[in-house]
Design a protein around this motif. Structure first.
Motif, mmCIF file in Angstrom:
data_model
loop_
_atom_site.group_PDB
_atom_site.id
_atom_site.type_symbol
_atom_site.label_atom_id
_atom_site.label_comp_id
_atom_site.label_asym_id
_atom_site.label_seq_id
_atom_site.Cartn_x
_atom_site.Cartn_y
_atom_site.Cartn_z
ATOM 1 N N GLY A 153 0.788 -1.222 0.000
ATOM 2 C CA GLY A 153 0.000 0.000 0.000
ATOM 3 C C GLY A 153 0.819 1.270 0.000
ATOM 4 O O GLY A 153 0.360 2.311 0.483
ATOM 5 N N VAL A 154 2.036 1.201 -0.518
ATOM 6 C CA VAL A 154 2.928 2.363 -0.588
ATOM 7 C C VAL A 154 3.336 2.572 -2.032
ATOM 8 O O VAL A 154 3.865 1.661 -2.674
ATOM 9 C CB VAL A 154 4.185 2.143 0.289
ATOM 10 C CG1 VAL A 154 5.144 3.312 0.123
ATOM 11 C CG2 VAL A 154 3.796 1.973 1.754
ATOM 12 N N ILE A 155 3.074 3.780 -2.563
ATOM 13 C CA ILE A 155 3.390 4.074 -3.961
ATOM 14 C C ILE A 155 4.336 5.273 -4.017
ATOM 15 O O ILE A 155 4.009 6.362 -3.536
ATOM 16 C CB ILE A 155 2.114 4.362 -4.770
ATOM 17 C CG1 ILE A 155 1.157 3.152 -4.688
ATOM 18 C CG2 ILE A 155 2.460 4.663 -6.227
ATOM 19 C CD1 ILE A 155 -0.166 3.367 -5.392
ATOM 20 N N VAL A 156 5.524 5.051 -4.561
ATOM 21 C CA VAL A 156 6.523 6.107 -4.708
ATOM 22 C C VAL A 156 6.268 6.836 -6.017
ATOM 23 O O VAL A 156 6.194 6.210 -7.083
ATOM 24 C CB VAL A 156 7.946 5.511 -4.686
ATOM 25 C CG1 VAL A 156 8.981 6.620 -4.847
ATOM 26 C CG2 VAL A 156 8.181 4.745 -3.386
ATOM 27 N N CYS A 157 6.112 8.167 -5.943
ATOM 28 C CA CYS A 157 5.686 8.956 -7.093
ATOM 29 C C CYS A 157 6.730 10.014 -7.464
ATOM 30 O O CYS A 157 7.197 10.754 -6.601
ATOM 31 C CB CYS A 157 4.358 9.647 -6.788
ATOM 32 S SG CYS A 157 3.077 8.518 -6.177
ATOM 33 N N ARG A 158 7.050 10.104 -8.746
ATOM 34 C CA ARG A 158 8.024 11.089 -9.211
ATOM 35 C C ARG A 158 7.373 12.428 -9.546
ATOM 36 O O ARG A 158 7.998 13.474 -9.405
ATOM 37 C CB ARG A 158 8.765 10.555 -10.438
ATOM 38 C CG ARG A 158 9.725 9.410 -10.141
ATOM 39 C CD ARG A 158 10.513 9.023 -11.362
ATOM 40 N NE ARG A 158 9.638 8.503 -12.432
ATOM 41 C CZ ARG A 158 10.054 8.178 -13.648
ATOM 42 N NH1 ARG A 158 11.324 8.348 -13.978
ATOM 43 N NH2 ARG A 158 9.220 7.702 -14.548
ATOM 44 N N THR A 159 6.125 12.401 -10.017
ATOM 45 C CA THR A 159 5.460 13.616 -10.462
ATOM 46 C C THR A 159 4.082 13.760 -9.832
ATOM 47 O O THR A 159 3.555 12.805 -9.234
ATOM 48 C CB THR A 159 5.285 13.599 -11.991
ATOM 49 O OG1 THR A 159 4.360 12.542 -12.326
ATOM 50 C CG2 THR A 159 6.602 13.359 -12.703
#
Length: 425
Positions: A153-159
C-alpha cells in the motif's frame, strides 16, 4: 513445553524451525502453517485470525507459549484474546499494534515523540488529498494507504500526475480495500532503506543485527512494491555507532511514548529506516518480525529463541543474557509466482526441494506452499524464501542462488541482485 506459532508464511516457518531447536520445547504447532512447516513442526488447521478456536486449542493442548507472526491477527487483537484467557503470548496488544495498522497513527506518534521522519500530511479521503497535491509544488512524494495492505500500500511517485493516480488507486478505486480509507502523503526521501528490528517488553530493549529488505519487484529496485523479494543480514549501511544512535533517537523515544499513551509495546518493534544525508529517518513501523528479514536473522541466531520470546512475554527482558550470533552473514532470496505482486496462478508442482535441502548452509523456508496428493505446490505470490549462510556476503549470495537454481515450477521467478547493495557500499 509446547509452543504454538500463528501464521502461514516464511516468517512463521523460520520461527517454527528455530523454536523446534530449543531443548526446552517438545512440540511446535503452526496454525495454519504450510507445506514447509508441516515438515519442521505440526500443522493445525485453524485460521490465523480465528482467536476463539486458537485460544481453545492452546488451552486444550497445554501450550506454554504462543507466538503471533502476521500483522493482521495482531491488529485484530489476537494477543488480547490470549491474555484474557491467562495464556502466555508473544506480541503486542491491539492498541500497540496500531503503530503498524495505521500509518496516520504512526506518523502522528513520530511527530509527538520527536522521532525523525519525513514531512507528511494526512487525509480523510481522495478529494482532499488531490486538492493538496494540485495546490503544491510538483515534487516527488510517497502516497501511503493508512491501513494494512500486505506491504503493497505504498506508492513512490516522481510527479504530481503519478501522485494523483496513486491517490485514485488507493482511496478512489480502493485497490487495497479499506486500508485506503485514509491516506498519508509524505516527502520522498533519498538514501538506502534498512530494517532495524528490536525486541522489547515495554521497558528493556534488545536490538537485533540490522538487515536490508528489497521491496521493489525487479532488479535494481524497479517495479511495484511487494511484500519483500529478499533480504540479507547484517548490512554495512549500519555501523555499531549508527545503531546506537538509532536506539537512542528512534527506538527508545518510541517505546517511551507508547507507554505514555498507555499502549505499552511488547514484542517486535521493527523500524523501516531511510539512511539520508541528514541521518536516519523512520519510514514506517511494523510490530512483528519482518518477512523476509526474519529468515536471514534467525539463520544467524545461535541463542535459544524461546528464552528471548518467553522473557519478553513475562516482562523480564532485562534479565536475558546477551544473544549469540553466527558471525557469518546470511542472504535470503524470495522465489515468487509468475504475475506477483499482481494476479498469479497457483497449484503448480514444485520440484528440486530435496536437492536444495541437501546443500550445506542452506535452508529453504516455505512462504506460500501447500501439500496436495504428496506433492508440494505453489499456493501464494511469494512461495519460497531460500536462505543461506556464507563466510562473506558474496559467498552467502552464491550459496542461496545455487539452491534457487535447483528449484523449479511453472512460472517461478526471483530477483537476481539480492544483497548486491552491500557490495556497493
Amino acid at each position: 513445553m509446547k509452543v504454538l506459532v500463528i501464521g502461514a508464511g516464511g516468517r512463521e516457518h523460520a520461527l517454527a524451525w528455530k523454536i523446534s531447536q530449543s531443548k526446552r520445547v517438545d512440540t511446535v504447532f503452526v496454525a495454519p502453517g504450510n507445506a514447509g512447516t508441516g515438515l519442521d513442526a505440526e500443522n493445525v488447521d485453524i485460521s490465523a485470525t480465528d482467536a476463539a478456536r486458537l485460544t481453545a486449542f492452546a488451552k486444550k493442548n497445554e501450550v506454554g507459549l504462543t507466538v503471533v507472526g502476521p500483522e493482521a491477527p495482531l491488529a485484530a487483537g489476537m494477543v488480547d484474546a490470549f491474555q484474557s484467557e491467562g495464556l502466555k503470548v508473544f506480541g503486542p496488544t491491539k492498541a500497540a499494534a496500531e503503530l503498524e495498522a495505521s500509518k496516520v497513527f504512526c506518523k502522528n506518534l513520530l511527530r509527538h515523540a520527536d522521532v525523525p521522519t519525513a514531512d507528511f500530511q494526512t487525509f480523510p479521503d481522495a478529494e482532499s488529498a488531490k486538492t493538496y497535491l494540485n495546490d503544491r509544488e510538483d515534487v516527488p512524494v510517497v502516497v501511503k494507504a493508512d491501513g494494512l495492505a500486505a506491504g503493497k500500500g505504498v506508492i513512490v511517485c516522481r510527479t504530481r500526475t503519478d501522485a494523483l493516480e496513486a491517490v485514485e488507486a488507493i482511496a478512489g478505486r480502493r485497490e487495497f480495500g479499506e486500508a485506503g480509507a485514509k491516506l498519508v502523503i509524505e516527502e520522498r526521501l533519498v538514501g538506502q532503506e534498512v530494517s532495524v528490528l528490536a525486541i522489547t517488553d515495554g521497558q528493556a530493549l534488545v536490538t537485533l543485527p540490522p538487515a536490508q529488505d528489497h521491496k521493489p519487484a525487479y532488479d535494481r529496485d524497479r517495479g511495484p512494491n511487494t511484500g519483500g523479494m529478499g533480504a540479507y543480514c547484517p548490512t554495512p549501511a549500519i555501523t555499531a555507532e549508527l545503531l546506537e544512535k538509532i536506539e537512542a533517537d528512534v527506538l527508545v523515544p518510541t517505546i517511551h511514548h507508547m507507554k505514555r499513551k498507555r499502549r505499552p509495546m511488547s514484542g517486535v518493534l521493527y523500524a523501516g529506516l531511510m539512511m539520508t544525508k541528514q541521518g536516519p529517518r523512520v519510514l514506517e513501523y511494523n510490530v512483528r518480525f519482518g518477512d523476509p528479514e526474519c529468515q536471514p536473522l534467525l539463520m544467524r541466531l545461535r541463542s535459544d529463541i524461546v528464552d528471548l520470546l518467553e522473557y519478553t512475554a513475562d516482562r523480564r527482558l532485562e534479565e536475558l543474557p546477551p544473544l549469540e550470533w553466527d558471525p557469518r552473514p546470511s542472504v535470503c532470496v524470495v522465489m515468487a509466482s509468475d504475475g506477483y505482486p499482481g494476479k498469479y496462478e497457483t497449484g503448480f508442482v514444485i520440484r528440486g526441494l530435496d536437492d536444495a535441502a541437501k546443500m550445506p548452509n542452506v535452508k529453504v523456508f516455505h512462504s506460500g506452499t501447500a501439500s496436495i496428493d504428496g506433492s508440494v505446490v505453489n499456493a501464494g505470490g511469494r512461495v519460497l524464501s531460500v536462505t543461506a549462510l556464507g563466510d562473506t556476503i558474496s559467498q552467502a549470495k552464491l550459496n542461496a542462488y545455487r539452491a534457487v537454481k535447483a528449484i523449479r515450477w511453472q512460472g517461478a521467478w526471483c530477483r537476481k541482485d539480492i544483497s548486491d547493495k552491500a557490495l556497493e557500499m
